[in-house]
Motif scaffolding. Structure first.
Motif, PDB file in Angstrom:
ATOM      1  N   THR A  90       0.842  -1.190   0.000  1.00  0.00           N
ATOM      2  CA  THR A  90       0.000   0.000   0.000  1.00  0.00           C
ATOM      3  C   THR A  90       0.879   1.241   0.000  1.00  0.00           C
ATOM      4  N   SER A  91       0.296   2.346  -0.355  1.00  0.00           N
ATOM      5  CA  SER A  91       0.985   3.633  -0.241  1.00  0.00           C
ATOM      6  C   SER A  91       0.444   4.444   0.931  1.00  0.00           C
ATOM      7  N   MET A  92      -0.541   3.897   1.633  1.00  0.00           N
ATOM      8  CA  MET A  92      -1.104   4.588   2.796  1.00  0.00           C
ATOM      9  C   MET A  92      -0.092   4.588   3.939  1.00  0.00           C
ATOM     10  N   GLN A  93      -0.158   5.622   4.752  1.00  0.00           N
ATOM     11  CA  GLN A  93       0.613   5.663   5.993  1.00  0.00           C
ATOM     12  C   GLN A  93      -0.099   4.780   7.030  1.00  0.00           C
ATOM     13  N   PRO A  94       0.593   4.376   8.097  1.00  0.00           N
ATOM     14  CA  PRO A  94      -0.018   3.451   9.071  1.00  0.00           C
ATOM     15  C   PRO A  94      -1.377   3.881   9.620  1.00  0.00           C
ATOM     16  N   LYS A  95      -1.551   5.127  10.002  1.00  0.00           N
ATOM     17  CA  LYS A  95      -2.834   5.582  10.563  1.00  0.00           C
ATOM     18  C   LYS A  95      -3.938   5.483   9.514  1.00  0.00           C
ATOM     19  N   SER A  96      -3.658   5.917   8.300  1.00  0.00           N
ATOM     20  CA  SER A  96      -4.651   5.814   7.214  1.00  0.00           C
ATOM     21  C   SER A  96      -4.956   4.362   6.900  1.00  0.00           C
ATOM     22  N   PHE A  97      -3.938   3.514   6.960  1.00  0.00           N
ATOM     23  CA  PHE A  97      -4.125   2.094   6.699  1.00  0.00           C
ATOM     24  C   PHE A  97      -5.010   1.463   7.771  1.00  0.00           C
ATOM     25  N   LEU A  98      -4.814   1.843   9.031  1.00  0.00           N
ATOM     26  CA  LEU A  98      -5.678   1.365  10.114  1.00  0.00           C
ATOM     27  C   LEU A  98      -7.129   1.793   9.869  1.00  0.00           C
ATOM     28  N   ASP A  99      -7.334   3.041   9.484  1.00  0.00           N
ATOM     29  CA  ASP A  99      -8.685   3.517   9.187  1.00  0.00           C
ATOM     30  C   ASP A  99      -9.295   2.712   8.035  1.00  0.00           C
ATOM     31  N   TYR A 100      -8.494   2.419   7.019  1.00  0.00           N
ATOM     32  CA  TYR A 100      -8.927   1.602   5.877  1.00  0.00           C
ATOM     33  C   TYR A 100      -9.381   0.217   6.352  1.00  0.00           C
ATOM     34  N   LEU A 101      -8.582  -0.426   7.223  1.00  0.00           N
ATOM     35  CA  LEU A 101      -8.935  -1.754   7.738  1.00  0.00           C
ATOM     36  C   LEU A 101     -10.217  -1.709   8.567  1.00  0.00           C
ATOM     37  N   MET A 102     -10.397  -0.661   9.333  1.00  0.00           N
ATOM     38  CA  MET A 102     -11.622  -0.535  10.141  1.00  0.00           C
ATOM     39  C   MET A 102     -12.852  -0.356   9.245  1.00  0.00           C
ATOM     40  N   ARG A 103     -12.692   0.355   8.130  1.00  0.00           N
ATOM     41  CA  ARG A 103     -13.810   0.463   7.174  1.00  0.00           C
ATOM     42  C   ARG A 103     -14.119  -0.891   6.550  1.00  0.00           C
ATOM     43  N   LEU A 104     -13.065  -1.689   6.265  1.00  0.00           N
ATOM     44  CA  LEU A 104     -13.286  -3.042   5.740  1.00  0.00           C
ATOM     45  C   LEU A 104     -14.035  -3.901   6.748  1.00  0.00           C
ATOM     46  N   GLU A 105     -13.642  -3.844   8.009  1.00  0.00           N
ATOM     47  CA  GLU A 105     -14.349  -4.604   9.040  1.00  0.00           C
ATOM     48  C   GLU A 105     -15.832  -4.234   9.043  1.00  0.00           C
ATOM     49  N   LYS A 106     -16.114  -2.954   8.972  1.00  0.00           N
ATOM     50  CA  LYS A 106     -17.503  -2.498   8.970  1.00  0.00           C
ATOM     51  C   LYS A 106     -18.232  -2.988   7.720  1.00  0.00           C
ATOM     52  N   LYS A 107     -17.562  -2.954   6.567  1.00  0.00           N
ATOM     53  CA  LYS A 107     -18.153  -3.433   5.320  1.00  0.00           C
ATOM     54  C   LYS A 107     -18.543  -4.908   5.439  1.00  0.00           C
ATOM     55  N   PHE A 108     -17.751  -5.676   6.197  1.00  0.00           N
ATOM     56  CA  PHE A 108     -18.016  -7.099   6.389  1.00  0.00           C
ATOM     57  C   PHE A 108     -18.755  -7.355   7.705  1.00  0.00           C
ATOM     58  N   ALA A 109     -19.555  -6.373   8.132  1.00  0.00           N
ATOM     59  CA  ALA A 109     -20.537  -6.485   9.225  1.00  0.00           C
ATOM     60  C   ALA A 109     -19.938  -6.614  10.622  1.00  0.00           C
ATOM     61  N   ARG A 110     -18.736  -6.089  10.853  1.00  0.00           N
ATOM     62  CA  ARG A 110     -18.158  -6.098  12.201  1.00  0.00           C
ATOM     63  C   ARG A 110     -18.921  -5.143  13.091  1.00  0.00           C
ATOM     64  N   LYS A 111     -19.309  -5.628  14.252  1.00  0.00           N
ATOM     65  CA  LYS A 111     -19.924  -4.795  15.274  1.00  0.00           C
ATOM     66  C   LYS A 111     -19.067  -4.912  16.530  1.00  0.00           C
ATOM     67  N   ARG A 112     -18.712  -3.789  17.115  1.00  0.00           N
ATOM     68  CA  ARG A 112     -17.862  -3.783  18.306  1.00  0.00           C
ATOM     69  C   ARG A 112     -18.735  -3.688  19.546  1.00  0.00           C
ATOM     70  N   SER A 113     -18.620  -4.677  20.444  1.00  0.00           N
ATOM     71  CA  SER A 113     -19.425  -4.656  21.660  1.00  0.00           C
ATOM     72  C   SER A 113     -18.551  -4.635  22.909  1.00  0.00           C
ATOM     73  N   PHE A 114     -17.608  -5.578  23.039  1.00  0.00           N
ATOM     74  CA  PHE A 114     -16.700  -5.606  24.185  1.00  0.00           C
ATOM     75  C   PHE A 114     -15.419  -6.310  23.758  1.00  0.00           C
ATOM     76  N   ALA A 115     -14.373  -6.170  24.557  1.00  0.00           N
ATOM     77  CA  ALA A 115     -13.070  -6.762  24.236  1.00  0.00           C
ATOM     78  C   ALA A 115     -13.188  -8.273  24.078  1.00  0.00           C
ATOM     79  N   ASN A 116     -12.575  -8.797  23.032  1.00  0.00           N
ATOM     80  CA  ASN A 116     -12.555 -10.232  22.730  1.00  0.00           C
ATOM     81  C   ASN A 116     -13.946 -10.812  22.437  1.00  0.00           C
ATOM     82  N   ALA A 117     -14.878  -9.965  22.033  1.00  0.00           N
ATOM     83  CA  ALA A 117     -16.233 -10.415  21.712  1.00  0.00           C
ATOM     84  C   ALA A 117     -16.232 -11.200  20.404  1.00  0.00           C
ATOM     85  N   PRO A 118     -17.246 -12.039  20.190  1.00  0.00           N
ATOM     86  CA  PRO A 118     -17.400 -12.699  18.891  1.00  0.00           C
ATOM     87  C   PRO A 118     -17.477 -11.637  17.793  1.00  0.00           C
TER      88      PRO A 118
END
Length: 162
Positions: free
Chosen positions: A92-120
């Motif tokens: 990638t050409s993204m910097q680490p912070k931008s890359f992290l934001d990119y990965l978090m958008r991917l998680e959301k695209k694939f239906a990730r929901k954050r509830s608590f640490a180590n949650a399913p």
């Protein structure tokens, strides 16, 4: 120094999904990122196939390698289904912070929901390494803080290093 580790009997590997996801690298991208993948809700193996196909088409990254998929028991919150984990290498050409934001958008695209640490979760994406960079902020730590303690990272990582 060689560390002898006992590999858990509950681990199971799946190699059949790995080799068809190698991509020719996009030479315009400057950095190599190693990302840990995991999930334990729904058909995770199928979701990883969809993720790999999505990444192959995304111009922001080039998918270089994917590891075997490892089935392993949860840790932390253990009252949940086993996880499927893998590792992939991307350019990638993204910097680490931008890359992290990119990965978090991917998680959301694939239906990730954050509830608590180590949650399913449907999909978890963690930056393990980002080139040879060291980053320590409240939101991001590279290399990943506990990568060397987790079989779910070590076994797939050994697979892509072969």
């Amino acid at each position: 120094m060689y560390i002898k580790r006992k590999i858990s009997k509950e681990l199971q590997t799946f190699k059949n999904l790995r080799d068809s996801y190698k991509n020719s690298p996009n030479n315009s991208h400057r950095y190599i990122a190693t990302v840990g993948l995991g999930g334990n809700i729904g058909d995770v193996k199928r979701r990883l196939v969809h993720l790999y196909n999505y990444l192959k088409k995304d111009r922001q990254v080039s998918l270089l390698k994917t590891s075997l998929i490892l089935k392993n028991p949860p840790f932390g919150f253990t009252n949940q289904d086993d996880f499927f984990n893998a590792v992939m290498m991307l350019k990638t050409s993204m910097q680490p912070k931008s890359f992290l934001d990119y990965l978090m958008r991917l998680e959301k695209k694939f239906a990730r929901k954050r509830s608590f640490a180590n949650a399913p979760r449907t999909l978890d994406l963690d930056i393990i390494f980002f080139d040879n960079r060291v980053v320590k902020t409240q939101k991001l730590q590279i290399p990943h803080a506990k990568w060397f303690e987790r079989e779910s990272v070590l076994i797939p990582l050994m697979d892509i290093q072969r």
